[in-house]
Design an enzyme around this catalytic site. Structure first.
Site, short mmCIF file in Angstrom:
data_model
loop_
_atom_site.label_atom_id
_atom_site.label_comp_id
_atom_site.label_asym_id
_atom_site.label_seq_id
_atom_site.Cartn_x
_atom_site.Cartn_y
_atom_site.Cartn_z
CB THR A 217 2.46 0.85 -1.86
OG1 THR A 217 2.90 -0.47 -1.67
CG2 THR A 217 3.66 1.74 -2.21
NE ARG A 245 8.83 -8.26 -4.19
CZ ARG A 245 8.04 -7.20 -4.19
NH1 ARG A 245 7.89 -6.49 -3.09
NH2 ARG A 245 7.41 -6.83 -5.28
N GLY A 247 11.03 -4.86 -3.48
CA GLY A 247 10.24 -4.46 -4.64
C GLY A 247 10.76 -3.19 -5.28
CG ASP A 248 7.86 -0.84 -7.32
OD1 ASP A 248 7.47 -1.58 -6.39
OD2 ASP A 248 7.16 0.05 -7.82
CB THR A 268 1.41 1.94 -5.85
OG1 THR A 268 0.84 0.82 -5.17
CG2 THR A 268 0.29 2.70 -6.58
N GLY A 269 2.14 -0.92 -7.28
CA GLY A 269 1.65 -2.04 -8.08
C GLY A 269 2.60 -3.21 -7.96
N1 ASP Z 1 5.05 -1.89 -5.41
C1 ASP Z 1 5.03 -2.54 -4.14
C2 ASP Z 1 5.98 -3.71 -4.20
O1 ASP Z 1 6.00 -4.42 -5.18
C3 ASP Z 1 3.68 -3.00 -3.72
C4 ASP Z 1 2.53 -2.07 -4.04
O2 ASP Z 1 2.73 -0.97 -4.47
O3 ASP Z 1 1.38 -2.48 -3.87
O4 ASP Z 1 6.66 -3.95 -3.25
#
Ligand code: ASP
Length: 354
Positions: A217, A245, A247-248, A268-269
């Protein structure tokens, strides 16, 4: 003597309002702020990430490491040059993230991961600290640069977030580059999906921890020469995600946040945790309400709150003084930063490429 007494009395009467005002004023106890750091206001600052996760030196080939370092260095170069020239923060965010979206190393744009249904659904958001305007797109499948579409939502619609087919129609109507969804196919990410599905069968875990499932990301946070903060984030999400889905990354306050009074943040995460803990906004709120420094606020949220709950990942951030904080609770995070005082690219711990 009498004269002296009456003079003192008059003086007391004169000072009384000030004395009582000060008694009621909350003392400014700013013990937590690193005075030295905030006194130096940097002319500009930039922080960039290319994803966080179990990125370990032992799993990296020298070629792969070099590719990431070169790409992060180039992204930093693009952003820093623009900031030095006095360009607007939002333009810098868009240019840096577009560069990373076009590079298939990263899980954003071209290199996006695959959903359970073998599609690529992209999320992005952008926010400006001066106006606190924001824009986001979620689950788009044919927009080449979702960060530009997010900016278009912010600047050319009355809304903050558009998703799916509606977001795609809006992007097309506003002249965003539309591509065949096949554009997002990469062998590496398809293989990751196959591995994830095979593992899901044995473990039952849809997002099983594997270095290739989501990493990459991208995000950027800046302070421009006008003193404005801005941040943006773009992603393909997590491999094997399903049911549309999201994400954030496109959620303002979770994946992206910017407020000229405090800081600009990109996350990110594991997105579900970042949404539930409103990570990017929480960092800003701790600065605003608790008077914490950026470093303290960011560390608390990433290395304490999230760790206690099992949420892995990290953030990159800059504050209104140009300080930079890049905490991550995962073994690695592709990251880079620059201000007139310091500059660097890192992957694993704090030392250079170690
Ligand atoms: N945060 C991102 C998500 O959950 C993925 C990532 O940052 O690795 O979609």
């Amino acid at each position: 003597m009498k004269n002296q007494q009456s003079n003192a009395f008059i003086l007391l009467l004169f000072l009384l309002p000030f004395i009582s005002l000060n008694c009621h004023k909350r003392p400014v106890v700013n013990k937590s702020v690193d005075k030295k750091k905030i006194l130096i206001k940097q002319e500009y600052a930039i922080a960039i990430h290319g994803g966080a996760g179990t990125i370990l030196k032992k799993n990296m080939t020298p070629e792969k490491e070099k590719q990431y370092i070169d790409a992060m260095t180039q992204a930093l170069e693009i952003g820093e040059q623009m900031l030095k020239k006095g360009e607007e923060g939002l333009d810098v965010i868009e240019a840096v993230i577009m560069y990373l979206e076009d590079n298939e190393l990263f899980n954003a744009g071209k290199g996006a991961v695959f959903t359970h249904d073998e599609k690529n659904e992209l999320d992005a958001s952008i926010m400006e600290g001066k106006t606190m305007n924001a824009g986001a797109v979620g689950g788009v499948t044919n927009v080449k640069n979702p960060i530009s579409a997010a900016r278009a939502v912010m600047e050319q619609s009355a809304h903050v977030m558009l998703v799916g087919k509606g977001a795609e129609k809006f992007a097309k109507d506003k002249g965003q580059e539309i591509v065949d969804p096949k554009y997002f196919y990469t062998k590496k990410r398809f293989k990751s999906l196959e591995n994830a599905k095979a593992k899901e069968k044995t473990t039952g875990d849809i997002f099983n921890e594997n270095p290739d499932y989501k990493y990459g990301t991208v995000g950027c946070a800046v302070l421009d020469k006008n003193g404005n903060l801005a941040a943006g984030t773009s992603t393909g999400g997590m491999t094997n995600k399903r049911w549309n889905r999201i994400g954030d990354a496109p959620i303002i306050g979770a994946g992206t946040y910017a407020n000229n009074q405090t800081c600009a943040v990109s996350s990110t995460g594991h997105g579900e945790y970042f949404i539930r803990f409103a990570v990017a906004h929480d960092i800003s709120a701790r600065m605003e309400y608790l008077n914490e420094s950026l470093e303290e606020a960011a560390n608390h949220v990433i290395n304490k709150k999230l760790v206690e709950k099992g949420g892995s990942g990290g953030i990159i951030s800059v504050d209104k003084y140009g300080n930079v904080a890049l905490p991550h609770n995962s073994p690695g995070m592709y990251r880079a930063w620059a201000n007139p005082e310091s500059r660097g690219v890192r992957i694993y711990g704090d030392a250079e490429y170690e």
